[in-house]
Design a protein around this motif. Sequence first.
Motif, mmCIF file in Angstrom:
data_model
loop_
_atom_site.group_PDB
_atom_site.id
_atom_site.type_symbol
_atom_site.label_atom_id
_atom_site.label_comp_id
_atom_site.label_asym_id
_atom_site.label_seq_id
_atom_site.Cartn_x
_atom_site.Cartn_y
_atom_site.Cartn_z
ATOM 1 N N HIS A 31 94.526 36.447 24.080
ATOM 2 C CA HIS A 31 95.457 37.412 25.251
ATOM 3 C C HIS A 31 96.698 36.660 25.751
ATOM 4 C CE1 HIS A 31 91.874 40.255 24.946
ATOM 5 N NE2 HIS A 31 91.133 39.134 25.229
ATOM 6 N N TYR A 32 96.905 35.298 25.198
ATOM 7 C CA TYR A 32 97.845 34.620 25.947
ATOM 8 C C TYR A 32 99.048 34.351 24.965
ATOM 9 C CZ TYR A 32 93.753 34.379 28.993
ATOM 10 O OH TYR A 32 92.684 34.782 29.527
ATOM 11 N N SER A 33 100.207 34.315 25.500
ATOM 12 C CA SER A 33 101.431 34.033 24.608
ATOM 13 C C SER A 33 102.267 32.863 25.211
ATOM 14 C CB SER A 33 102.195 35.381 24.583
ATOM 15 O OG SER A 33 103.604 34.841 24.503
ATOM 16 N N SER A 34 102.679 32.071 24.374
ATOM 17 C CA SER A 34 103.949 30.811 24.710
ATOM 18 C C SER A 34 104.952 31.646 25.583
ATOM 19 C CB SER A 34 104.266 30.035 23.803
ATOM 20 O OG SER A 34 105.035 30.742 22.858
ATOM 21 N N ALA A 35 105.130 32.757 25.495
ATOM 22 C CA ALA A 35 106.502 33.536 26.059
ATOM 23 C C ALA A 35 106.124 34.125 27.567
ATOM 24 C CB ALA A 35 107.010 34.791 25.158
ATOM 25 N N GLN A 36 104.662 34.169 28.068
ATOM 26 C CA GLN A 36 104.358 34.496 28.987
ATOM 27 C C GLN A 36 104.380 33.341 30.004
ATOM 28 O OE1 GLN A 36 100.421 35.858 27.905
ATOM 29 N NE2 GLN A 36 100.926 37.826 27.734
ATOM 30 N N GLN A 37 104.343 33.732 31.417
ATOM 31 C CA GLN A 37 104.406 32.765 32.564
ATOM 32 C C GLN A 37 102.920 33.108 33.093
ATOM 33 O OE1 GLN A 37 106.551 30.481 33.762
ATOM 34 N NE2 GLN A 37 107.404 30.851 32.189
ATOM 35 N N ILE A 38 102.166 31.905 33.045
ATOM 36 C CA ILE A 38 100.500 32.067 33.455
ATOM 37 C C ILE A 38 100.183 31.293 34.247
ATOM 38 C CG2 ILE A 38 98.337 31.791 31.927
ATOM 39 C CD1 ILE A 38 99.772 31.899 29.187
ATOM 40 N N LEU A 39 99.549 31.883 35.220
ATOM 41 C CA LEU A 39 98.979 31.265 36.234
ATOM 42 C C LEU A 39 97.316 31.012 36.037
ATOM 43 C CD1 LEU A 39 98.907 29.999 39.296
ATOM 44 C CD2 LEU A 39 98.527 32.398 39.887
ATOM 45 N N LEU A 40 96.924 29.818 36.257
ATOM 46 C CA LEU A 40 95.359 29.305 36.070
ATOM 47 C C LEU A 40 94.909 29.051 37.153
ATOM 48 C CD1 LEU A 40 96.915 27.556 33.094
ATOM 49 C CD2 LEU A 40 94.752 29.007 32.409
ATOM 50 N N VAL A 41 94.058 29.852 37.813
ATOM 51 C CA VAL A 41 93.357 29.594 39.131
ATOM 52 C C VAL A 41 92.132 29.074 39.097
ATOM 53 C CG1 VAL A 41 92.594 30.992 41.305
ATOM 54 C CG2 VAL A 41 94.645 31.697 39.614
ATOM 55 N N GLY A 42 91.894 28.126 39.976
ATOM 56 C CA GLY A 42 90.356 27.565 40.033
ATOM 57 C C GLY A 42 89.936 26.406 38.834
ATOM 58 N N GLU A 43 90.969 25.647 38.503
ATOM 59 C CA GLU A 43 90.391 24.945 37.412
ATOM 60 C C GLU A 43 89.493 23.852 37.679
ATOM 61 O OE1 GLU A 43 91.889 24.218 33.660
ATOM 62 O OE2 GLU A 43 91.716 26.310 33.897
ATOM 63 N N GLY A 44 88.831 23.292 36.912
ATOM 64 C CA GLY A 44 87.879 22.210 37.027
ATOM 65 C C GLY A 44 88.623 20.910 36.744
ATOM 66 N N ASP A 45 88.332 20.731 35.293
ATOM 67 C CA ASP A 45 88.961 19.449 34.621
ATOM 68 C C ASP A 45 90.202 19.645 34.186
ATOM 69 O OD1 ASP A 45 88.176 20.421 32.296
ATOM 70 O OD2 ASP A 45 87.017 18.823 31.861
ATOM 71 N N PHE A 46 90.773 20.757 34.181
ATOM 72 C CA PHE A 46 91.982 21.141 33.435
ATOM 73 C C PHE A 46 91.782 21.219 32.032
ATOM 74 C CE2 PHE A 46 92.946 20.398 37.788
ATOM 75 C CZ PHE A 46 94.198 21.296 38.265
ATOM 76 N N SER A 47 90.663 21.370 31.571
ATOM 77 C CA SER A 47 90.458 21.372 29.901
ATOM 78 C C SER A 47 90.988 22.727 29.389
ATOM 79 C CB SER A 47 89.317 20.842 29.553
ATOM 80 O OG SER A 47 88.293 21.851 30.085
ATOM 81 N N PHE A 48 90.900 23.783 30.294
ATOM 82 C CA PHE A 48 91.255 25.097 29.686
ATOM 83 C C PHE A 48 92.941 25.059 29.692
ATOM 84 C CE2 PHE A 48 92.355 29.496 29.923
ATOM 85 C CZ PHE A 48 91.870 29.993 29.003
ATOM 86 N N SER A 49 93.593 24.760 30.653
ATOM 87 C CA SER A 49 95.022 24.617 30.798
ATOM 88 C C SER A 49 95.555 23.812 29.778
ATOM 89 C CB SER A 49 95.427 24.279 31.931
ATOM 90 O OG SER A 49 95.142 24.750 33.208
ATOM 91 N N LEU A 50 95.014 22.589 29.226
ATOM 92 C CA LEU A 50 95.242 21.871 28.163
ATOM 93 C C LEU A 50 95.195 22.516 26.624
ATOM 94 C CD1 LEU A 50 96.576 18.834 27.667
ATOM 95 C CD2 LEU A 50 94.371 18.066 27.604
#
Length: 121
Positions: A31-50
């Motif tokens: 559901h995510y695109s490199s053209a979208q501005q994405i806010l990731l909330v409540g990260e733990g070790d930041f592996s999903f963001s990475l």
Amino acid sequence: MTTSGPLLLFANAKLKRQSRHSSVRVKWLSHYSSAQQILLVGEGDFSFSLALADAFGSADNLVATSLDSYDDLLRKYSKAKSNLKSLREMGATALHGVDATTMKSHGDLTTRRFDRIVFNF
């Protein structure tokens, strides 16, 4: 008839802009695109963001937040430091001590707009 002067400069600038933009390929991951501005909330070790950053080849469009302070993250998660370092090198913004229930008034977020907000809980 040959074109010269300001008209030629304008046409060349327009072509350069078009070619520069056409060389940037939008990448999708579910559901995510490199053209979208994405806010990731409540990260733990930041592996999903990475993982998103790796899939996109950049993290310029990502803002990742954690409720924990930076020091708490390092104590809790063995991979947090390396994940955050990689994210920052790829252009992400990482914010710590951000409470999702009050984040609308967070100084670094009040003026930003996001296409996707992800809260993996």
